[in-house]
Design a protein around this motif. Structure first.
Motif, PDB file in Angstrom:
ATOM      1  N   MET A  21      -0.880 -15.660  -7.490  1.00 30.41           N
ATOM      2  CA  MET A  21       0.184 -16.049  -6.546  1.00 30.41           C
ATOM      3  C   MET A  21       1.543 -16.060  -7.243  1.00 30.41           C
ATOM      4  O   MET A  21       2.538 -15.535  -6.734  1.00 30.41           O
ATOM      5  N   ARG A  22       1.570 -16.615  -8.453  1.00 33.43           N
ATOM      6  CA  ARG A  22       2.834 -16.691  -9.180  1.00 33.43           C
ATOM      7  C   ARG A  22       3.319 -15.296  -9.591  1.00 33.43           C
ATOM      8  O   ARG A  22       4.536 -15.072  -9.714  1.00 33.43           O
ATOM      9  N   ALA A  23       2.366 -14.351  -9.801  1.00 35.71           N
ATOM     10  CA  ALA A  23       2.739 -12.985 -10.191  1.00 35.71           C
ATOM     11  C   ALA A  23       3.109 -12.136  -8.966  1.00 35.71           C
ATOM     12  O   ALA A  23       3.472 -10.963  -9.099  1.00 35.71           O
ATOM     13  N   GLY A  24       2.978 -12.722  -7.788  1.00 38.77           N
ATOM     14  CA  GLY A  24       3.329 -11.979  -6.571  1.00 38.77           C
ATOM     15  C   GLY A  24       2.237 -11.055  -6.071  1.00 38.77           C
ATOM     16  O   GLY A  24       2.480 -10.210  -5.193  1.00 38.77           O
ATOM     17  N   GLY A  25       1.029 -11.170  -6.626  1.00 36.47           N
ATOM     18  CA  GLY A  25      -0.093 -10.358  -6.120  1.00 36.47           C
ATOM     19  C   GLY A  25      -0.568 -10.898  -4.782  1.00 36.47           C
ATOM     20  O   GLY A  25      -0.561 -10.198  -3.771  1.00 36.47           O
ATOM     21  N   ILE A  26      -0.964 -12.148  -4.801  1.00 36.55           N
ATOM     22  CA  ILE A  26      -1.334 -12.844  -3.564  1.00 36.55           C
ATOM     23  C   ILE A  26      -0.041 -13.326  -2.909  1.00 36.55           C
ATOM     24  O   ILE A  26       0.771 -13.996  -3.570  1.00 36.55           O
ATOM     25  N   ALA A  27       0.157 -12.990  -1.631  1.00 34.97           N
ATOM     26  CA  ALA A  27       1.363 -13.434  -0.892  1.00 34.97           C
ATOM     27  C   ALA A  27       1.135 -14.869  -0.423  1.00 34.97           C
ATOM     28  O   ALA A  27       0.979 -15.133   0.776  1.00 34.97           O
ATOM     29  N   GLY A  28       1.089 -15.766  -1.382  1.00 41.43           N
ATOM     30  CA  GLY A  28       0.836 -17.151  -1.049  1.00 41.43           C
ATOM     31  C   GLY A  28       1.407 -18.080  -2.098  1.00 41.43           C
ATOM     32  O   GLY A  28       1.811 -17.611  -3.178  1.00 41.43           O
ATOM     33  N   GLU A  29       1.460 -19.356  -1.728  1.00 40.72           N
ATOM     34  CA  GLU A  29       1.888 -20.358  -2.720  1.00 40.72           C
ATOM     35  C   GLU A  29       0.839 -21.455  -2.795  1.00 40.72           C
ATOM     36  O   GLU A  29       0.337 -21.911  -1.759  1.00 40.72           O
ATOM     37  N   PRO A  30       0.498 -21.886  -4.017  1.00 38.43           N
ATOM     38  CA  PRO A  30      -0.487 -22.955  -4.164  1.00 38.43           C
ATOM     39  C   PRO A  30       0.143 -24.295  -3.818  1.00 38.43           C
ATOM     40  O   PRO A  30       1.056 -24.755  -4.511  1.00 38.43           O
ATOM     41  N   VAL A  31      -0.294 -24.922  -2.732  1.00 36.28           N
ATOM     42  CA  VAL A  31       0.340 -26.169  -2.296  1.00 36.28           C
ATOM     43  C   VAL A  31      -0.440 -27.416  -2.732  1.00 36.28           C
ATOM     44  O   VAL A  31       0.104 -28.523  -2.721  1.00 36.28           O
ATOM     45  N   LEU A  32      -1.705 -27.219  -3.135  1.00 33.85           N
ATOM     46  CA  LEU A  32      -2.504 -28.363  -3.574  1.00 33.85           C
ATOM     47  C   LEU A  32      -3.741 -27.896  -4.323  1.00 33.85           C
ATOM     48  O   LEU A  32      -4.359 -26.909  -3.932  1.00 33.85           O
ATOM     49  N   VAL A  33      -4.046 -28.577  -5.417  1.00 33.18           N
ATOM     50  CA  VAL A  33      -5.360 -28.451  -6.055  1.00 33.18           C
ATOM     51  C   VAL A  33      -6.007 -29.820  -5.932  1.00 33.18           C
ATOM     52  O   VAL A  33      -5.467 -30.821  -6.395  1.00 33.18           O
ATOM     53  N   LEU A  34      -7.160 -29.857  -5.264  1.00 34.99           N
ATOM     54  CA  LEU A  34      -7.854 -31.109  -4.993  1.00 34.99           C
ATOM     55  C   LEU A  34      -9.195 -31.081  -5.696  1.00 34.99           C
ATOM     56  O   LEU A  34      -9.920 -30.103  -5.620  1.00 34.99           O
ATOM     57  N   SER A  35      -9.517 -32.187  -6.390  1.00 38.31           N
ATOM     58  CA  SER A  35     -10.807 -32.292  -7.064  1.00 38.31           C
ATOM     59  C   SER A  35     -11.540 -33.546  -6.597  1.00 38.31           C
ATOM     60  O   SER A  35     -10.921 -34.583  -6.357  1.00 38.31           O
ATOM     61  N   HIS A 174     -13.466 -13.726 -11.337  1.00 41.60           N
ATOM     62  CA  HIS A 174     -12.023 -13.797 -11.612  1.00 41.60           C
ATOM     63  C   HIS A 174     -11.286 -12.556 -11.138  1.00 41.60           C
ATOM     64  O   HIS A 174     -10.067 -12.589 -10.978  1.00 41.60           O
ATOM     65  N   LEU A 175     -12.006 -11.480 -10.911  1.00 35.02           N
ATOM     66  CA  LEU A 175     -11.401 -10.275 -10.324  1.00 35.02           C
ATOM     67  C   LEU A 175     -11.561 -10.278  -8.803  1.00 35.02           C
ATOM     68  O   LEU A 175     -10.640  -9.923  -8.060  1.00 35.02           O
ATOM     69  N   LEU A 176     -12.739 -10.712  -8.352  1.00 40.72           N
ATOM     70  CA  LEU A 176     -13.060 -10.623  -6.920  1.00 40.72           C
ATOM     71  C   LEU A 176     -12.245 -11.600  -6.079  1.00 40.72           C
ATOM     72  O   LEU A 176     -11.670 -11.216  -5.048  1.00 40.72           O
ATOM     73  N   TYR A 177     -12.184 -12.863  -6.531  1.00 47.19           N
ATOM     74  CA  TYR A 177     -11.525 -13.871  -5.675  1.00 47.19           C
ATOM     75  C   TYR A 177     -10.052 -13.528  -5.407  1.00 47.19           C
ATOM     76  O   TYR A 177      -9.635 -13.482  -4.240  1.00 47.19           O
ATOM     77  N   PRO A 178      -9.262 -13.219  -6.456  1.00 43.36           N
ATOM     78  CA  PRO A 178      -7.874 -12.828  -6.163  1.00 43.36           C
ATOM     79  C   PRO A 178      -7.765 -11.596  -5.275  1.00 43.36           C
ATOM     80  O   PRO A 178      -6.910 -11.535  -4.391  1.00 43.36           O
ATOM     81  N   ALA A 179      -8.674 -10.634  -5.479  1.00 41.01           N
ATOM     82  CA  ALA A 179      -8.606  -9.409  -4.662  1.00 41.01           C
ATOM     83  C   ALA A 179      -8.838  -9.730  -3.185  1.00 41.01           C
ATOM     84  O   ALA A 179      -8.134  -9.215  -2.307  1.00 41.01           O
ATOM     85  N   VAL A 180      -9.805 -10.608  -2.917  1.00 43.00           N
ATOM     86  CA  VAL A 180     -10.090 -10.980  -1.526  1.00 43.00           C
ATOM     87  C   VAL A 180      -8.937 -11.791  -0.940  1.00 43.00           C
ATOM     88  O   VAL A 180      -8.472 -11.533   0.174  1.00 43.00           O
ATOM     89  N   VAL A 181      -8.412 -12.750  -1.712  1.00 44.47           N
ATOM     90  CA  VAL A 181      -7.341 -13.613  -1.198  1.00 44.47           C
ATOM     91  C   VAL A 181      -6.068 -12.806  -0.954  1.00 44.47           C
ATOM     92  O   VAL A 181      -5.318 -13.076  -0.017  1.00 44.47           O
ATOM     93  N   ARG A 182      -5.836 -11.757  -1.777  1.00 43.76           N
ATOM     94  CA  ARG A 182      -4.693 -10.880  -1.517  1.00 43.76           C
ATOM     95  C   ARG A 182      -4.806 -10.263  -0.136  1.00 43.76           C
ATOM     96  O   ARG A 182      -3.848 -10.257   0.649  1.00 43.76           O
ATOM     97  N   LYS A 183      -6.004  -9.760   0.183  1.00 43.10           N
ATOM     98  CA  LYS A 183      -6.201  -9.108   1.484  1.00 43.10           C
ATOM     99  C   LYS A 183      -6.012 -10.116   2.614  1.00 43.10           C
ATOM    100  O   LYS A 183      -5.367  -9.854   3.613  1.00 43.10           O
ATOM    101  N   ILE A 184      -6.603 -11.297   2.440  1.00 43.04           N
ATOM    102  CA  ILE A 184      -6.497 -12.327   3.479  1.00 43.04           C
ATOM    103  C   ILE A 184      -5.031 -12.698   3.713  1.00 43.04           C
ATOM    104  O   ILE A 184      -4.558 -12.773   4.846  1.00 43.04           O
ATOM    105  N   CYS A 185      -4.292 -12.906   2.625  1.00 42.31           N
ATOM    106  CA  CYS A 185      -2.886 -13.325   2.775  1.00 42.31           C
ATOM    107  C   CYS A 185      -2.008 -12.191   3.304  1.00 42.31           C
ATOM    108  O   CYS A 185      -0.921 -12.439   3.834  1.00 42.31           O
ATOM    109  N   ALA A 186      -2.481 -10.952   3.137  1.00 41.07           N
ATOM    110  CA  ALA A 186      -1.753  -9.800   3.695  1.00 41.07           C
ATOM    111  C   ALA A 186      -2.268  -9.454   5.092  1.00 41.07           C
ATOM    112  O   ALA A 186      -1.866  -8.448   5.688  1.00 41.07           O
ATOM    113  N   ASP A 187      -3.170 -10.292   5.605  1.00 39.53           N
ATOM    114  CA  ASP A 187      -3.802 -10.053   6.920  1.00 39.53           C
ATOM    115  C   ASP A 187      -4.439  -8.672   7.016  1.00 39.53           C
ATOM    116  O   ASP A 187      -4.434  -8.044   8.079  1.00 39.53           O
ATOM    117  N   GLU A 188      -4.949  -8.192   5.893  1.00 37.86           N
ATOM    118  CA  GLU A 188      -5.646  -6.893   5.879  1.00 37.86           C
ATOM    119  C   GLU A 188      -7.133  -7.114   6.173  1.00 37.86           C
ATOM    120  O   GLU A 188      -7.750  -7.992   5.566  1.00 37.86           O
TER     121      GLU A 188
END
Ligand code: GRF
Length: 197
Positions: A21-35, A174-188
């Protein structure tokens, strides 16, 4: 898109999502990490990125529904467009998945529908499969079920142990999750299929 990430441990998947997200790959911003665990190593990593964090300790609640209600309140406060479960080791109630299921993903370390539940690498070794991997899916009321958004495949080697197989799968997570979230955030639409075979 506003992305909330739920963790229980080291948070290596959360780190990759935040980095992308910070590198601009995923069109999103991390608003919370909850544990749900105060000692989760991922909390310090999130704080190092300047991502807001919160701990909701499941031991502090009388039952699963009360815990889930507290998690819902924390999520309502940040208004997430997307919720990523990343090493989040809690089974969620149907009420929670009904509330958030339209925008909630999980990563599971097996090629679903094979090997649902825990100890997936042990299950794969016991079953003697030649390939194994990980799956990103939409979360429904049924554990490790729900529409598959992406998968990554790795070979199982003759001398594999649970640890060596887990490490090979985690690298693909670590490769798959960002790739999927990129598509989701791009509505692809469409699935992601990766292979390290
Ligand atoms: C790992 O076993 C991973 O396969 C699964 O959750 C566990 C912890 O991941 N998704 P993380 O390092 O906390 O993201």
């Amino acid at each position: 898109k506003r992305v909330a990430i739920l963790i229980s441990g080291g948070g290596s998947n959360m780190v990759r999502l935040v980095e992308d997200m910070r590198a601009g790959g995923i069109a999103g911003e991390p608003v919370l990490v909850l544990s749900n665990k105060a000692d989760a190593g991922g909390l310090a990593k999130a704080e190092a990125f300047g991502v807001p964090t919160t701990v909701i300790d499941h031991k502090g609640f009388p039952d699963r529904a009360a815990f889930d209600a507290a998690v819902s309140d924390a999520l309502d406060a940040v208004k997430p467009d997307l919720i990523c479960l990343a090493g989040f080791m809690r089974i969620l109630t149907p009420a929670f998945t009904a509330r958030w299921g339209d925008r909630m993903l999980n990563i599971h370390p097996s090629l679903l529908p094979l090997f649902k539940g825990l100890h997936t690498h042990r299950q794969a070794l016991s079953a003697g499969v030649a390939v194994h991997g990980c799956t990103v899916h939409k979360v429904t009321a049924d554990l490790d079920d729900g529409p598959i958004l992406g998968q990554a495949v790795v070979p199982v080697l003759n001398d594999d142990t649970e640890a060596t197989l887990a490490a090979r799968v985690l690298t693909q997570e670590h490769l798959l999750y960002p790739a999927v979230v990129r598509k989701i955030c791009a509505d692809e639409p469409g699935q992601i299929a990766l292979s390290a075979v």
